[in-house]
Design an enzyme around this catalytic site. Sequence first.
Site, PDB file in Angstrom:
ATOM      1  N   ASN A 105       0.835  -1.185   0.000  1.00 55.51           N
ATOM      2  CA  ASN A 105       0.000   0.000   0.000  1.00 55.51           C
ATOM      3  C   ASN A 105       0.878   1.245   0.000  1.00 55.51           C
ATOM      4  O   ASN A 105       2.106   1.171   0.099  1.00 55.51           O
ATOM      5  CB  ASN A 105      -0.961  -0.015   1.199  1.00 55.51           C
ATOM      6  N   THR A 158      10.294  -6.432  16.896  1.00 56.12           N
ATOM      7  CA  THR A 158      11.711  -6.532  17.248  1.00 56.12           C
ATOM      8  C   THR A 158      12.208  -7.971  17.288  1.00 56.12           C
ATOM      9  O   THR A 158      13.413  -8.197  17.353  1.00 56.12           O
ATOM     10  CB  THR A 158      11.963  -5.891  18.622  1.00 56.12           C
ATOM     11  N   HIS A 200      23.529   0.065  13.216  1.00 58.18           N
ATOM     12  CA  HIS A 200      24.870   0.599  13.446  1.00 58.18           C
ATOM     13  C   HIS A 200      25.442  -0.043  14.697  1.00 58.18           C
ATOM     14  O   HIS A 200      24.695  -0.477  15.582  1.00 58.18           O
ATOM     15  CB  HIS A 200      24.817   2.119  13.645  1.00 58.18           C
TER      16      HIS A 200
END
Length: 189
Positions: free
Chosen positions: A90, A168, A120
Amino acid sequence: MNMDDFIEFCKQGNPITGEDKELHGLLIQNSYEAIRITTQLNTSSHSREEIVDIFSELTGNKVDPSFMCFPPFHTDFGKNITFGKNVFLNTGCSFQDRGGIRIGDGSMIGMNVAIATLNHGLDLETRNTTFPSPVVIGKNVWIGSNATILPGVTIGDNSVVAAGAVVTKDVPENTVVAGVPAKFMKEIK
């Protein structure tokens, strides 16, 4: 190193430091190419067939004609995305794909979904090094609007990620997750 070798280097999951001028230069060159292609996608009207062709150019792979996207779409790399059949994106999706994004058949990605595949280093010595981790989205997955999928996550077949969730950790198949961070809500039968 030529661009084809660099893209393969990235697909193998190698980190890149800001100090490596050759790799950093190739990364910037590839990113500008992705920006050129997505600007073409996002600034004029296209047929479904034209969008499939644009995504084939962006990814460097033939995208199945069943693919559908409502622009705008953004990515910083483009060459490490793989779409299955009948995938729908979408409007407003943003993919950071250098680490690899694989989306299985029949999956639907809601508005403004962000998928990240880079992180990082935490220590100052590695802070400007990007470490890739692929995101794998199984078959028939539904990711709700404004969800964020973080590096290294696998979402199992038939699962649902609620709108606004921040994923996560891996999501098992046939599961609904929601929240920040995303947590198990229920099993889909």
